[in-house]
Motif scaffolding. Structure first.
Motif, PDB file in Angstrom:
ATOM      1  N   VAL A 108       0.524  -0.884   0.269  1.00 52.03           N
ATOM      2  CA  VAL A 108      -0.471   0.340   0.249  1.00 52.03           C
ATOM      3  C   VAL A 108       0.520   1.401  -0.214  1.00 52.03           C
ATOM      4  O   VAL A 108       1.661   1.935   0.383  1.00 52.03           O
ATOM      5  CB  VAL A 108      -0.814  -0.524   0.658  1.00 52.03           C
ATOM      6  N   GLY A 109       1.240   1.705  -1.269  1.00 54.16           N
ATOM      7  CA  GLY A 109       1.743   3.363  -1.107  1.00 54.16           C
ATOM      8  C   GLY A 109       0.821   4.147  -0.224  1.00 54.16           C
ATOM      9  O   GLY A 109      -0.478   4.629  -0.939  1.00 54.16           O
ATOM     10  N   VAL A 110       1.293   5.596   0.325  1.00 56.67           N
ATOM     11  CA  VAL A 110       0.431   6.486   0.974  1.00 56.67           C
ATOM     12  C   VAL A 110       0.682   7.460   0.256  1.00 56.67           C
ATOM     13  O   VAL A 110       2.041   7.924   0.025  1.00 56.67           O
ATOM     14  CB  VAL A 110       1.109   6.509   2.286  1.00 56.67           C
ATOM     15  N   ARG A 111      -0.432   7.926  -0.116  1.00 59.27           N
ATOM     16  CA  ARG A 111       0.307   9.989  -0.946  1.00 59.27           C
ATOM     17  C   ARG A 111       0.103  10.897  -0.377  1.00 59.27           C
ATOM     18  O   ARG A 111       1.150  11.557  -0.582  1.00 59.27           O
ATOM     19  CB  ARG A 111      -0.835   9.563  -1.885  1.00 59.27           C
ATOM     20  N   THR A 112      -0.249  10.649   0.394  1.00 58.76           N
ATOM     21  CA  THR A 112      -0.875  12.812   0.898  1.00 58.76           C
ATOM     22  C   THR A 112      -1.758  11.926   2.251  1.00 58.76           C
ATOM     23  O   THR A 112      -2.649  10.851   2.493  1.00 58.76           O
ATOM     24  CB  THR A 112      -1.169  13.178   0.973  1.00 58.76           C
ATOM     25  N   VAL A 113      -0.961  12.840   3.500  1.00 57.44           N
ATOM     26  CA  VAL A 113      -1.644  12.606   5.329  1.00 57.44           C
ATOM     27  C   VAL A 113      -2.742  14.556   4.862  1.00 57.44           C
ATOM     28  O   VAL A 113      -1.644  15.182   4.513  1.00 57.44           O
ATOM     29  CB  VAL A 113      -1.419  12.660   5.834  1.00 57.44           C
ATOM     30  N   ARG A 114      -3.610  14.547   4.921  1.00 54.85           N
ATOM     31  CA  ARG A 114      -4.377  15.888   5.012  1.00 54.85           C
ATOM     32  C   ARG A 114      -5.177  15.562   5.791  1.00 54.85           C
ATOM     33  O   ARG A 114      -5.681  15.634   6.782  1.00 54.85           O
ATOM     34  CB  ARG A 114      -4.853  16.466   3.285  1.00 54.85           C
ATOM     35  N   GLU A 115      -5.864  17.392   6.273  1.00 53.22           N
ATOM     36  CA  GLU A 115      -6.678  17.620   7.192  1.00 53.22           C
ATOM     37  C   GLU A 115      -8.198  16.964   6.956  1.00 53.22           C
ATOM     38  O   GLU A 115      -7.786  17.414   5.556  1.00 53.22           O
ATOM     39  CB  GLU A 115      -7.013  18.885   7.514  1.00 53.22           C
ATOM     40  N   GLY A 116      -9.011  16.793   7.469  1.00 55.64           N
ATOM     41  CA  GLY A 116      -9.880  15.799   7.035  1.00 55.64           C
ATOM     42  C   GLY A 116     -10.928  16.842   8.065  1.00 55.64           C
ATOM     43  O   GLY A 116     -10.695  17.588   8.403  1.00 55.64           O
ATOM     44  N   ASP A 117     -12.330  15.882   7.969  1.00 58.10           N
ATOM     45  CA  ASP A 117     -13.751  17.133   8.409  1.00 58.10           C
ATOM     46  C   ASP A 117     -13.559  16.169   9.923  1.00 58.10           C
ATOM     47  O   ASP A 117     -12.980  14.877  10.729  1.00 58.10           O
ATOM     48  CB  ASP A 117     -14.889  17.132   8.466  1.00 58.10           C
ATOM     49  N   GLY A 118     -14.143  17.216  10.993  1.00 57.73           N
ATOM     50  CA  GLY A 118     -14.394  17.373  12.306  1.00 57.73           C
ATOM     51  C   GLY A 118     -12.736  16.675  13.217  1.00 57.73           C
ATOM     52  O   GLY A 118     -13.154  15.662  14.485  1.00 57.73           O
ATOM     53  N   GLY A 119     -11.315  17.291  12.810  1.00 56.90           N
ATOM     54  CA  GLY A 119     -10.602  16.402  13.726  1.00 56.90           C
ATOM     55  C   GLY A 119      -9.773  15.604  13.448  1.00 56.90           C
ATOM     56  O   GLY A 119      -9.277  15.125  13.726  1.00 56.90           O
ATOM     57  N   ARG A 120     -11.015  15.204  12.015  1.00 56.94           N
ATOM     58  CA  ARG A 120     -10.212  13.613  11.203  1.00 56.94           C
ATOM     59  C   ARG A 120      -8.595  14.231  10.638  1.00 56.94           C
ATOM     60  O   ARG A 120      -8.650  14.912   9.956  1.00 56.94           O
ATOM     61  CB  ARG A 120     -10.933  12.917  11.060  1.00 56.94           C
ATOM     62  N   LEU A 121      -7.467  13.046  10.696  1.00 56.81           N
ATOM     63  CA  LEU A 121      -6.449  12.904   9.442  1.00 56.81           C
ATOM     64  C   LEU A 121      -7.081  12.269   8.393  1.00 56.81           C
ATOM     65  O   LEU A 121      -7.571  11.455   8.702  1.00 56.81           O
ATOM     66  CB  LEU A 121      -5.889  12.632   9.767  1.00 56.81           C
ATOM     67  N   LEU A 122      -6.826  12.861   7.389  1.00 59.05           N
ATOM     68  CA  LEU A 122      -7.431  12.255   6.211  1.00 59.05           C
ATOM     69  C   LEU A 122      -6.191  11.182   5.102  1.00 59.05           C
ATOM     70  O   LEU A 122      -5.316  12.371   4.987  1.00 59.05           O
ATOM     71  CB  LEU A 122      -8.752  12.133   4.771  1.00 59.05           C
ATOM     72  N   VAL A 123      -5.916   9.796   5.550  1.00 55.88           N
ATOM     73  CA  VAL A 123      -4.623   9.089   4.516  1.00 55.88           C
ATOM     74  C   VAL A 123      -5.528   8.485   3.321  1.00 55.88           C
ATOM     75  O   VAL A 123      -5.734   7.475   3.145  1.00 55.88           O
ATOM     76  CB  VAL A 123      -4.030   7.990   6.259  1.00 55.88           C
ATOM     77  N   GLU A 124      -4.581   9.445   2.311  1.00 54.20           N
ATOM     78  CA  GLU A 124      -5.128   8.731   0.849  1.00 54.20           C
ATOM     79  C   GLU A 124      -4.106   8.406   0.472  1.00 54.20           C
ATOM     80  O   GLU A 124      -2.240   8.092   0.813  1.00 54.20           O
ATOM     81  CB  GLU A 124      -4.922  10.269  -0.003  1.00 54.20           C
ATOM     82  N   THR A 125      -4.336   6.769   0.107  1.00 58.51           N
ATOM     83  CA  THR A 125      -3.393   5.559  -0.201  1.00 58.51           C
ATOM     84  C   THR A 125      -3.742   5.256  -1.751  1.00 58.51           C
ATOM     85  O   THR A 125      -5.263   5.575  -1.890  1.00 58.51           O
ATOM     86  CB  THR A 125      -3.413   4.405   1.094  1.00 58.51           C
ATOM     87  N   SER A 126      -3.517   4.420  -2.323  1.00 62.83           N
ATOM     88  CA  SER A 126      -3.383   2.950  -3.534  1.00 62.83           C
ATOM     89  C   SER A 126      -4.751   2.114  -3.386  1.00 62.83           C
ATOM     90  O   SER A 126      -5.130   1.651  -3.851  1.00 62.83           O
ATOM     91  CB  SER A 126      -1.985   2.509  -3.719  1.00 62.83           C
ATOM     92  N   GLU A 127      -4.757   2.055  -1.766  1.00 61.41           N
ATOM     93  CA  GLU A 127      -6.411   1.466  -1.519  1.00 61.41           C
ATOM     94  C   GLU A 127      -7.513   1.682  -1.372  1.00 61.41           C
ATOM     95  O   GLU A 127      -7.939   1.546  -0.500  1.00 61.41           O
ATOM     96  CB  GLU A 127      -5.822   0.041  -0.348  1.00 61.41           C
TER      97      GLU A 127
END
Length: 367
Positions: A108-127
């Motif tokens: 699984v390749g992790v492309r980026t980590v960015r701010e999400g809603d409600g204080g969560r982090l969004l980890v965008e990956t190849s899956e």
């Protein structure tokens, strides 16, 4: 027009990386009663277990490995010192993942980590996208080899390679090899290439610091403190060995007596046929081997704006000062194998406190 909605899978913690630091962190999450694939997930870009170890060159046998510390909860026993470390440690990590049911997702390749809603982090990956309340970044350095730039480098007619793609000594027999770098890998490459029948020249930016005698606990603490101070200041971390020096082994003593460990100052330029110093001295070469280290793999965290003006991420313990949801394990002072084990436990303790504080739940003891 594509109206596909990407589903976000929610977990409390995402662990990026399944090397020593990531597996240690996952182990302590399990001990803290977090469930894999429910409360946390481990993502790894490699095709199989072993972390960076699975990519080490075949001639680096387990007996030559310096300072490999066991993962928490399971010792590595009965290993054959003559077997490649890539095989020994990959098998050990695979057994560890099975024993503690860590359910690592790969590749699984992790492309980026960015701010999400409600204080969560969004980890965008190849899956897909994972939504997390906290993140443990355990990506290490192997995927970001550092290549210095010198005038004329692009004109060199021979072969240039880095430790990251070093194949072992056999194919250098009969060749003239310039080894650049004064760390552990550079010295190991130099000695075995010379033994394989190559003509070697060793160059380093600074005179190498060889350490004689035992490396006791006090010296270890002092060395880690120096690395830690840089990280606290927001500077890019140095390796622990850069401040501990190189342990003088019997093999190094023999290489020094044979004239192999004779260091030259850093050259000023690369020529089509080799390297050259400012005074006109030159050395012809067929190969330049850059044993010049690695840099932390943290570019995927860029959207979170964690870097300081000095170029590094300032951390307290393992926690990113600019974002308490993010912990960096295996970064700076925790980059050693024993440091990664301790840092994994510390990161989980802090994350558990953070998550419980947000929900108002009582904070149970870390098992």
């Amino acid at each position: 027009m594509n109206n596909t909605v990407v589903r976000e899978r929610e977990v409390d913690v995402v662990v990026i990386g399944a090397g020593q630091a990531g597996l240690s962190s996952a182990y302590h999450l399990r001990r803290a009663r977090y469930e894999p694939d429910g409360d946390f997930v481990v993502l790894d870009h490699a095709p199989g277990p072993g972390g960076a170890w699975r990519f080490r060159w075949p001639s680096l046998t387990y007996g030559k490995v310096h300072g490999m510390h066991a993962l928490p909860g399971m010792e590595l026993t009965g290993a054959d010192d003559a077997r490649p470390s890539s095989e020994v440690i990959s098998a050990y990590f695979a057994e560890y993942e099975r024993a503690f049911d860590l359910r690592v997702h790969r590749p699984v390749g992790v492309r980026t980590v960015r701010e999400g809603d409600g204080g969560r982090l969004l980890v965008e990956t190849s899956e897909g996208v994972w939504s997390a309340r906290a993140l443990i970044n355990a990506t290490g350095t192997w995927d970001r080899p550092f290549w210095p730039r010198y005038p004329g480098q692009e004109t060199f007619r021979g072969r240039q390679l880095h430790t990251a793609n070093y194949p072992g000594p056999r194919e250098f027999a009969g060749q003239r090899v310039v080894v650049v770098g004064g760390g552990t890998s550079g010295v190991q490459h130099l000695m075995e290439i010379a033994e394989a029948g190559a003509e070697t020249t060793w160059v380093t930016r600074r005179p190498p610091a060889f350490r004689e005698g035992p490396f006791d606990e006090d010296r270890g603490r002092n060395a880690v403190a120096l690395v830690e101070e840089r990280v606290r200041q927001g500077l890019p971390p140095q390796s622990v060995v850069s401040v501990t020096g190189l342990p003088m082994t019997a093999a190094m003593e023999r290489a020094r007596a044979a004239g192999v460990l004779v260091r030259q100052p850093m050259f000023d330029r690369v020529t089509p046929d080799g390297v050259e110093w400012a005074d006109g001295t030159s050395v012809d070469a067929d190969v330049i081997l850059w044993a010049t280290g690695f840099r932390a793999v943290i570019d995927h965290l860029a959207p979170l704006k964690l870097r300081e003006p000095g170029g590094g991420i300032r951390v307290e313990g393992t926690r990113a000062v600019r974002d308490p949801r993010v912990h960096l394990v295996g970064y700076g002072p925790s980059a050693s194998t024993i440091g990664a084990n301790r840092a994994g436990r510390g990161a989980v303790r802090e994350i558990k406190a953070l998550l419980n504080a947000r929900t108002g739940a009582p904070l149970p003891a870390l098992a």
